[in-house]
Design a protein around this motif. Structure first.
Motif, PDB file in Angstrom:
ATOM      1  N   ILE A  47       9.735  13.083  -4.182  1.00 43.43           N
ATOM      2  CA  ILE A  47       8.680  11.935  -4.491  1.00 43.43           C
ATOM      3  C   ILE A  47       8.709  10.887  -3.433  1.00 43.43           C
ATOM      4  CG2 ILE A  47       8.589  10.041  -6.289  1.00 43.43           C
ATOM      5  CD1 ILE A  47       9.271  11.874  -8.330  1.00 43.43           C
ATOM      6  N   PHE A  48      10.082  10.783  -2.989  1.00 45.44           N
ATOM      7  CA  PHE A  48      10.285   9.549  -2.122  1.00 45.44           C
ATOM      8  C   PHE A  48       9.208   9.729  -0.613  1.00 45.44           C
ATOM      9  CE2 PHE A  48      14.807   8.445  -3.234  1.00 45.44           C
ATOM     10  CZ  PHE A  48      14.222   7.788  -4.155  1.00 45.44           C
ATOM     11  N   PHE A  49       9.207  10.953  -0.292  1.00 46.28           N
ATOM     12  CA  PHE A  49       8.583  11.503   0.879  1.00 46.28           C
ATOM     13  C   PHE A  49       6.998  11.154   0.620  1.00 46.28           C
ATOM     14  CE2 PHE A  49       5.852  14.842   3.190  1.00 46.28           C
ATOM     15  CZ  PHE A  49       6.247  14.459   4.369  1.00 46.28           C
ATOM     16  N   LEU A  50       6.502  11.531  -0.566  1.00 43.89           N
ATOM     17  CA  LEU A  50       5.115  11.432  -0.904  1.00 43.89           C
ATOM     18  C   LEU A  50       4.709  10.003  -1.036  1.00 43.89           C
ATOM     19  CD1 LEU A  50       4.779  14.243  -3.483  1.00 43.89           C
ATOM     20  CD2 LEU A  50       3.853  14.197  -1.118  1.00 43.89           C
ATOM     21  N   MET A  51       5.577   9.204  -1.612  1.00 45.11           N
ATOM     22  CA  MET A  51       5.276   7.671  -1.648  1.00 45.11           C
ATOM     23  C   MET A  51       5.328   7.068  -0.433  1.00 45.11           C
ATOM     24  SD  MET A  51       7.949   6.524  -4.775  1.00 45.11           S
ATOM     25  CE  MET A  51       7.634   4.763  -4.502  1.00 45.11           C
ATOM     26  N   GLN A  52       5.910   7.622   0.666  1.00 48.36           N
ATOM     27  CA  GLN A  52       5.810   6.982   1.937  1.00 48.36           C
ATOM     28  C   GLN A  52       4.618   7.417   2.685  1.00 48.36           C
ATOM     29  OE1 GLN A  52       8.246   4.821   3.200  1.00 48.36           O
ATOM     30  NE2 GLN A  52       7.029   4.573   5.080  1.00 48.36           N
ATOM     31  N   GLN A  87      -7.065  -2.657 -14.071  1.00 48.96           N
ATOM     32  CA  GLN A  87      -8.596  -2.366 -13.534  1.00 48.96           C
ATOM     33  C   GLN A  87      -8.430  -1.755 -12.136  1.00 48.96           C
ATOM     34  OE1 GLN A  87      -9.841  -6.594 -12.955  1.00 48.96           O
ATOM     35  NE2 GLN A  87      -9.731  -6.765 -15.401  1.00 48.96           N
ATOM     36  N   ASN A  88      -7.143  -1.662 -11.422  1.00 45.68           N
ATOM     37  CA  ASN A  88      -7.071  -1.276  -9.917  1.00 45.68           C
ATOM     38  C   ASN A  88      -6.541  -0.012  -9.829  1.00 45.68           C
ATOM     39  OD1 ASN A  88      -8.955  -3.513  -8.467  1.00 45.68           O
ATOM     40  ND2 ASN A  88      -7.625  -4.689  -9.657  1.00 45.68           N
ATOM     41  N   PHE A  89      -5.297   0.234 -10.492  1.00 45.10           N
ATOM     42  CA  PHE A  89      -4.675   1.254 -10.349  1.00 45.10           C
ATOM     43  C   PHE A  89      -5.066   2.721 -10.677  1.00 45.10           C
ATOM     44  CE2 PHE A  89       0.414   0.365 -10.226  1.00 45.10           C
ATOM     45  CZ  PHE A  89       0.082  -0.740  -9.226  1.00 45.10           C
ATOM     46  N   THR A  90      -5.085   3.501  -9.873  1.00 44.00           N
ATOM     47  CA  THR A  90      -5.394   5.097  -9.942  1.00 44.00           C
ATOM     48  C   THR A  90      -4.467   5.744 -10.771  1.00 44.00           C
ATOM     49  OG1 THR A  90      -5.089   5.556  -7.839  1.00 44.00           O
ATOM     50  CG2 THR A  90      -7.038   4.655  -8.144  1.00 44.00           C
ATOM     51  N   TRP A  91      -4.839   6.847 -11.127  1.00 43.81           N
ATOM     52  CA  TRP A  91      -3.823   7.805 -11.616  1.00 43.81           C
ATOM     53  C   TRP A  91      -2.860   8.200 -10.851  1.00 43.81           C
ATOM     54  CZ3 TRP A  91      -2.472  12.564  -9.598  1.00 43.81           C
ATOM     55  CH2 TRP A  91      -3.146  13.074  -8.824  1.00 43.81           C
ATOM     56  N   ILE A  92      -2.993   8.340  -9.398  1.00 44.97           N
ATOM     57  CA  ILE A  92      -1.820   8.517  -8.410  1.00 44.97           C
ATOM     58  C   ILE A  92      -0.997   7.390  -8.247  1.00 44.97           C
ATOM     59  CG2 ILE A  92      -3.344   7.850  -6.376  1.00 44.97           C
ATOM     60  CD1 ILE A  92      -2.009  10.442  -5.206  1.00 44.97           C
ATOM     61  N   ASP A  93      -1.522   6.060  -8.236  1.00 42.26           N
ATOM     62  CA  ASP A  93      -0.842   4.770  -8.374  1.00 42.26           C
ATOM     63  C   ASP A  93       0.346   4.746  -9.444  1.00 42.26           C
ATOM     64  OD1 ASP A  93      -2.182   3.812  -6.170  1.00 42.26           O
ATOM     65  OD2 ASP A  93      -3.703   2.763  -7.164  1.00 42.26           O
ATOM     66  N   TYR A  94      -0.098   5.485 -10.741  1.00 40.55           N
ATOM     67  CA  TYR A  94       0.819   5.342 -11.865  1.00 40.55           C
ATOM     68  C   TYR A  94       2.024   6.345 -11.526  1.00 40.55           C
ATOM     69  CZ  TYR A  94      -2.226   2.205 -14.843  1.00 40.55           C
ATOM     70  OH  TYR A  94      -2.791   1.432 -15.267  1.00 40.55           O
ATOM     71  N   ILE A  95       1.683   7.094 -10.618  1.00 39.27           N
ATOM     72  CA  ILE A  95       2.947   7.722 -10.268  1.00 39.27           C
ATOM     73  C   ILE A  95       3.719   7.108  -8.954  1.00 39.27           C
ATOM     74  CG2 ILE A  95       3.490  10.159  -9.043  1.00 39.27           C
ATOM     75  CD1 ILE A  95       0.980  11.298 -10.524  1.00 39.27           C
ATOM     76  N   PHE A  96       2.990   6.877  -7.910  1.00 43.28           N
ATOM     77  CA  PHE A  96       3.881   6.427  -6.833  1.00 43.28           C
ATOM     78  C   PHE A  96       3.932   4.832  -6.601  1.00 43.28           C
ATOM     79  CE2 PHE A  96       1.990  10.663  -5.225  1.00 43.28           C
ATOM     80  CZ  PHE A  96       3.118  11.575  -5.206  1.00 43.28           C
ATOM     81  N   SER A 147       6.756   1.476  -8.952  1.00 46.01           N
ATOM     82  CA  SER A 147       6.458   2.919  -9.305  1.00 46.01           C
ATOM     83  C   SER A 147       6.742   3.136 -10.637  1.00 46.01           C
ATOM     84  CB  SER A 147       7.407   3.693  -8.341  1.00 46.01           C
ATOM     85  OG  SER A 147       7.303   5.361  -8.730  1.00 46.01           O
ATOM     86  N   PRO A 148       5.462   3.237 -11.491  1.00 46.66           N
ATOM     87  CA  PRO A 148       5.767   3.644 -12.986  1.00 46.66           C
ATOM     88  C   PRO A 148       6.651   4.636 -13.129  1.00 46.66           C
ATOM     89  CG  PRO A 148       3.591   2.592 -12.309  1.00 46.66           C
ATOM     90  CD  PRO A 148       4.297   3.114 -11.093  1.00 46.66           C
ATOM     91  N   LEU A 149       6.190   5.709 -12.414  1.00 52.29           N
ATOM     92  CA  LEU A 149       7.089   7.113 -12.680  1.00 52.29           C
ATOM     93  C   LEU A 149       8.379   7.016 -12.700  1.00 52.29           C
ATOM     94  CD1 LEU A 149       7.176  10.378 -13.312  1.00 52.29           C
ATOM     95  CD2 LEU A 149       6.676  10.356 -10.876  1.00 52.29           C
ATOM     96  N   LEU A 150       8.986   6.347 -11.347  1.00 59.25           N
ATOM     97  CA  LEU A 150      10.428   6.480 -11.121  1.00 59.25           C
ATOM     98  C   LEU A 150      11.109   5.322 -12.014  1.00 59.25           C
ATOM     99  CD1 LEU A 150      10.609   6.446  -7.130  1.00 59.25           C
ATOM    100  CD2 LEU A 150      11.015   8.237  -9.036  1.00 59.25           C
ATOM    101  N   PHE A 151      10.327   4.144 -12.407  1.00 57.44           N
ATOM    102  CA  PHE A 151      10.864   3.189 -13.356  1.00 57.44           C
ATOM    103  C   PHE A 151      11.172   3.935 -14.928  1.00 57.44           C
ATOM    104  CE2 PHE A 151       9.742   0.542 -17.073  1.00 57.44           C
ATOM    105  CZ  PHE A 151      10.910  -0.507 -17.037  1.00 57.44           C
ATOM    106  N   PHE A 152      10.309   4.689 -15.324  1.00 61.35           N
ATOM    107  CA  PHE A 152      10.560   5.135 -16.662  1.00 61.35           C
ATOM    108  C   PHE A 152      11.682   6.292 -16.584  1.00 61.35           C
ATOM    109  CE2 PHE A 152       6.285   3.654 -17.839  1.00 61.35           C
ATOM    110  CZ  PHE A 152       6.810   2.776 -18.938  1.00 61.35           C
TER     111      PHE A 152
END
Length: 407
Positions: free
Chosen positions: A72-77, A284-293, A331-336
């Motif tokens: 996930i770190f790699f993909l975020m970067q 309004q602006n986050f896409t589904w991928i933003d909720y992951i990374f 990072s919503p995913l990592l937070f949860f």
């Protein structure tokens, strides 16, 4: 020559401490450099022990978990050049790895916290008192940042980073650690020093958190399930406040109509107006991928400071003054993921001493966004040290356990 684990912790802290003198409001370069140095020290110590020894101590499932997080770190970067978030969670992971790999005596660890805090407090006090020229930040001496006891008035103590938020919760944390966990002969000295820091900085957030720790102590002192329920219930209450921020209506409580937005505004000391605008930006602006990374930037989350009636207060703010929202934005995913790890490990390793400290940090995070960051590493060190199973009280000799009875 082999380096001791506690010496590595000193190196990590000193890297942070000296980076303060090179920090800039326009760049986080000094934080990156100090974090990188600290992580390298930890990594090299781990490598010193040997890869085979490490593998023997880690369960297979934990290796899988770490591997997934690093992916996930790699993909975020790659996705968003999210260097800050990657560095932050890498810091979390290596602290978990460090305290799971090495035995650090509890009293030695607390003494490390006390000594480094004293270094920070003395430096901050020298600048505050004017004995050392202030070249680090601009001191704001307004009514909001002054304490008036009638017989005593003073401008509050700032942390070296230029805000009372960087020393008020820090001082309260050290105070509680010495009250609940330390048994050294110099305990009273560190209690006095940390109490001075609390009173000199004198902010509401840590004072309310400390009060809650003591007032709820009879409920959680020997109740594992109730302690976890308290944490989850407070989280749900906060989520309800966020919902109230978005609702313009009212609700009836004991026969009285309560304006939900006004209630949220009062409970959060006007921070709800920042949260409302930032959460609208997310929806309004986050896409589904933003909720992951995640997708946080100062520019995008900078919102006008508003009064309750909607009038502009004349400033802009990107800092939500809430550690959980800031981690969620990053990072919503990592937070949860790490929130549930925190709840699970706290429940598994529960003790009245440990919970009192974790409960304070948990509460302070609702109004302070600097606790879990690339800045002061003490909060992360304390959390990970307590939550790692090998440091739970039932694995520590009873001679080191301090019993505190709060009537």
């Amino acid at each position: 020559m082999k380096v001791k684990p506690i010496e590595v912790l000193y190196a990590v802290y000193l890297a942070f401490f000296f980076s303060i003198f090179f920090r800039s409001n326009e760049s986080a370069t000094s934080e990156y450099v100090s974090t990188l140095f600290g992580l390298m020290c930890i990594f090299l110590l781990i490598m010193q022990k040997g890869v085979k020894a490490l593998q023997a101590e880690w369960q297979y499932r934990l290796f899988i978990f770490f591997a997934v997080i690093f992916c996930i770190f790699f993909l975020m970067q790659v996705y968003d050049n999210n260097s800050y978030t990657v560095a932050l969670y890498l810091k979390v992971m290596l602290f978990i790895w460090f305290f799971s790999t090495f035995d650090v005596d509890r009293q030695d660890f607390i003494l490390f916290i006390n000594r480094t805090y004293l270094l920070y407090l003395v430096a901050a006090t020298l600048i505050w008192s004017g004995l050392v020229p202030n070249t680090l930040y601009e001191y704001v001496d307004t009514e909001e940042f002054r304490v008036n006891f009638g017989f005593l008035q003073y401008g509050i103590l700032y942390g070296l980073e230029g805000s009372p938020a960087t020393i008020d919760s820090y001082s309260s944390l050290v105070l509680l650690i010495n009250l609940f966990m330390y048994r050294g002969s110099d305990r009273k000295f560190y209690l006095a020093a940390s109490l001075f820091g609390v009173l000199a900085s004198f902010r509401l957030t840590p004072l309310v958190a400390v009060f809650s720790v003591f007032s709820l102590y009879p409920l959680y002192k020997s109740r594992r399930y109730l302690s976890s329920l308290i944490l989850v219930s407070i989280s749900i209450l906060f989520a309800a406040i966020l919902v109230a921020v978005e609702v313009s209506g009212s609700m009836s409580i004991f026969g009285s109509d309560i304006d939900l937005r006004m209630l949220a505004y009062s409970l959060t000391h006007a921070r709800s107006m920042i949260w409302e605008q930032q959460l609208e930006h997310v929806m309004q602006n986050f896409t589904w991928i933003d909720y992951i990374f995640g997708h946080f930037s100062v520019a995008e989350f900078s919102v006008p400071t508003l009064q309750l009636d909607g009038t502009d207060a004349g400033g802009f703010e990107s800092n939500p003054h809430n550690n959980y929202l800031l981690l969620f934005y990053r990072s919503p995913l990592l937070f949860f993921v790490f929130y549930f790890i925190f709840i699970f490990c706290q429940h598994r390793n529960f003790s009245r001493e440990n919970f009192s400290i974790l409960f304070f940090i948990f509460l302070a995070g609702f109004m302070n966004s600097s606790l879990i960051s690339l800045g002061n590493p003490i909060f992360l060190m304390v959390i990970t040290y307590i939550l790692v199973e090998r440091n739970s009280p039932n694995k520590i000799s009873t001679e080191y356990v301090v019993e505190v009875d709060v009537k």
